[in-house]
Design an enzyme around this catalytic site. Structure first.
Site, short mmCIF file in Angstrom:
data_model
loop_
_atom_site.label_atom_id
_atom_site.label_comp_id
_atom_site.label_asym_id
_atom_site.label_seq_id
_atom_site.Cartn_x
_atom_site.Cartn_y
_atom_site.Cartn_z
N HIS A 179 0.83 -1.22 0.00
CA HIS A 179 0.00 0.00 0.00
C HIS A 179 0.86 1.27 0.00
O HIS A 179 0.38 2.36 0.26
CB HIS A 179 -0.99 0.01 1.17
CG HIS A 179 -2.09 -1.00 0.97
ND1 HIS A 179 -3.21 -0.74 0.23
CD2 HIS A 179 -2.19 -2.30 1.36
CE1 HIS A 179 -3.99 -1.82 0.20
NE2 HIS A 179 -3.38 -2.79 0.87
N SER A 227 -5.26 -9.17 -13.07
CA SER A 227 -5.75 -8.08 -13.93
C SER A 227 -4.59 -7.41 -14.66
O SER A 227 -4.65 -7.22 -15.88
CB SER A 227 -6.47 -6.98 -13.14
OG SER A 227 -7.15 -7.50 -12.07
N LEU A 273 -2.56 -11.74 -6.92
CA LEU A 273 -1.32 -12.00 -7.67
C LEU A 273 -1.35 -11.25 -9.01
O LEU A 273 -0.64 -11.60 -9.95
CB LEU A 273 -1.13 -13.50 -7.90
CG LEU A 273 -1.06 -14.36 -6.62
CD1 LEU A 273 -0.90 -15.83 -6.96
CD2 LEU A 273 0.09 -13.91 -5.72
N ASP A 285 1.63 -3.12 -9.71
CA ASP A 285 1.34 -4.39 -10.39
C ASP A 285 1.74 -4.33 -11.86
O ASP A 285 2.42 -5.22 -12.37
CB ASP A 285 -0.16 -4.71 -10.28
CG ASP A 285 -0.60 -4.81 -8.83
OD1 ASP A 285 0.27 -4.81 -7.95
OD2 ASP A 285 -1.82 -4.88 -8.59
C1 GLA Z 1 -3.16 -3.81 -5.28
C2 GLA Z 1 -2.96 -2.58 -6.17
C3 GLA Z 1 -1.51 -2.09 -6.10
C4 GLA Z 1 -1.07 -1.90 -4.64
C5 GLA Z 1 -1.41 -3.12 -3.80
C6 GLA Z 1 -1.13 -2.93 -2.34
O1 GLA Z 1 -2.43 -4.89 -5.75
O2 GLA Z 1 -3.27 -2.91 -7.51
O3 GLA Z 1 -1.38 -0.90 -6.83
O4 GLA Z 1 -1.64 -0.74 -4.10
O5 GLA Z 1 -2.77 -3.51 -3.94
O6 GLA Z 1 0.24 -2.80 -2.10
#
Ligand code: GLA
Length: 396
Positions: free
Chosen positions: A46, A139, A136, A183
């Site tokens: 986060h 998306s 994981l 991600d």
């Molecule tokens: C999801 C979001 C990421 C990140 C994580 C938490 O995976 O897509 O951008 O904020 O939660 O670290």
């Protein structure tokens, strides 16, 4: 001598049928194959949307795609994992809940067009081995798959990092999920046997060798459906924004990620709301943990790295409050086992997966014992994946 052909798998039959149904506009391009990984974040949760550090790696699990150009302006999407085929015209792309998983691909296509790339019709069939909604990045995996496919088929000349940013915009603006950059960046830029230390404010990054010498990376899926994930995620984002605003009364900062723990402690009293103060404290200390953890890993101190993974989970449980009973049960069960350097939730939380570093000769016991404790406590069966790191999305 007689030779026997291997029987086609379920998804190969589905793929063959999909391309047979193309309709006859003639003029199909050649077939391309692509792979786009999932990701696991080792530490730094986060922090991405707070301008902080993250430390993810791309996995050897992910999404495979086969695609070709069509001679018209139609795009067709099918997946072996979902019973939903979608067709749209390039000049009429819009979001619709009925398009399900294909919205992620349509979103990326739409952003390519909006960025001025010249596309024509195409069709793509995908299949994957990544559990969905498990934290994981399934998306981001399909988004980057679409991005690299369009980039290759229509020779757009985009760099991987720009495809990551474009895919994040597709998810934020088209699909309507307010995620950070971690991600898409990890999926686009992954490198085998490395994790990526990424500064999410500047998008500066460094590949760090992930030398686990004699230990496995084990992902454990709670298999808990993540219904509220989206709304709680957005609430956390606004709590952080509100904490930042309070601090800005005295500090000239643009993001919580700019604060050291020391400065935060000095000024945290400016955040009147206790909940927002707790959220901000997690971000500041988690960000410091990433930097310390990466230093320890570089120095070969896996035990030290693992201890910070555990601390990260505790902070996400007590300060950020995004773990929940299932993830806490898995992490606590992992901490009790022999040969475990560290274990923590990974991704957004609220269900999803944990990631653990487990000595190879302790892995069997780990899977047996943690699985048993978890099932007794929750009634759910956990899935275990002994994973390897992999490269970023590209032609396969
Ligand atoms: C999801 C979001 C990421 C990140 C994580 C938490 O995976 O897509 O951008 O904020 O939660 O670290």
């Amino acid at each position: 001598m007689t030779s026997f052909a291997e029987p086609m798998s379920y998804w190969e039959v589905a793929r063959e049928n999909f391309f047979k149904k193309s309709g006859s506009t003639g003029n199909f391009g050649k077939l391309f194959n692509f792979f786009s990984p999932g990701r696991v974040n080792l530490i730094g949760e986060h922090t991405d949307y707070n301008g902080g550090y993250v430390f993810p790696c791309a996995l050897n699990l992910g999404t495979y795609g086969t695609a070709r150009k069509r001679g018209d302006n139609v795009c067709r999407f099918a997946s072996a994992n979902f019973d939903l085929e979608v067709q749209a015209r390039l000049d009429k792309i819009s979001y619709s809940p009925s398009q399900g998983w294909a919205n992620y691909l349509l979103g990326v296509t739409d952003r390519f067009l909006k960025s001025g790339h010249k596309l024509g019709g195409f069709e793509i069939f995908i299949h994957g081995d990544l559990p969905n909604s498990a934290g994981l990045s399934s998306s981001a995996s399909v988004e980057l798959l679409m991005a690299v496919a369009l980039n290759a088929m229509f020779e757009c000349g985009m760099a991987s990092q720009d495809m990551a940013k474009l895919s994040q915009r597709a998810e934020n603006e088209f699909v309507g999920v307010n995620c950070g950059i971690m991600d898409q960046f990890a999926v686009a830029m992954g490198r085998k046997n490395h994790a990526i230390m990424l500064n999410c404010a500047a998008l500066d990054y460094e590949y760090v060798p992930l030398e686990l010498g004699g230990s496995y990376l084990i992902i454990t899926n709670t298999n808990k459906p993540r219904q509220l994930a989206g709304s709680v995620y957005n609430t956390r984002r606004s709590e952080c924004e509100s904490a930042l605003k309070s601090l800005q009364a005295k500090l000239s900062i643009k993001a919580l990620g700019e604060l050291s723990a020391e400065v935060f402690e000095e000024y945290s009293g400016l955040i009147a709301d206790e909940t927002c103060r707790k959220r901000a404290k997690h971000i500041v200390y988690e960000d410091e943990r990433v930097k310390t953890a990466v230093g320890l890993l570089r120095a070969g101190d896996l035990a030290g790295f693992g201890r910070l993974m555990n601390e990260s989970h505790v902070s996400l449980r007590d300060l950020y409050e995004v773990t929940g009973y299932e993830l806490d049960t898995l992490a606590a069960a992992a901490w009790e086992q022999d040969g475990v350097a560290g274990s923590r939730m990974t991704g957004a939380g609220f269900g999803g997966c944990t990631v653990s570093i487990v000595r190879e000769n302790a892995a069997e016991n780990f899977i047996g014992r943690v699985g048993e404790i978890y099932q007794r406590a929750t009634g759910l069966k956990a899935d275990f994946y002994v994973v390897e790191t992999g490269g970023g999305a590209g032609v396969f």
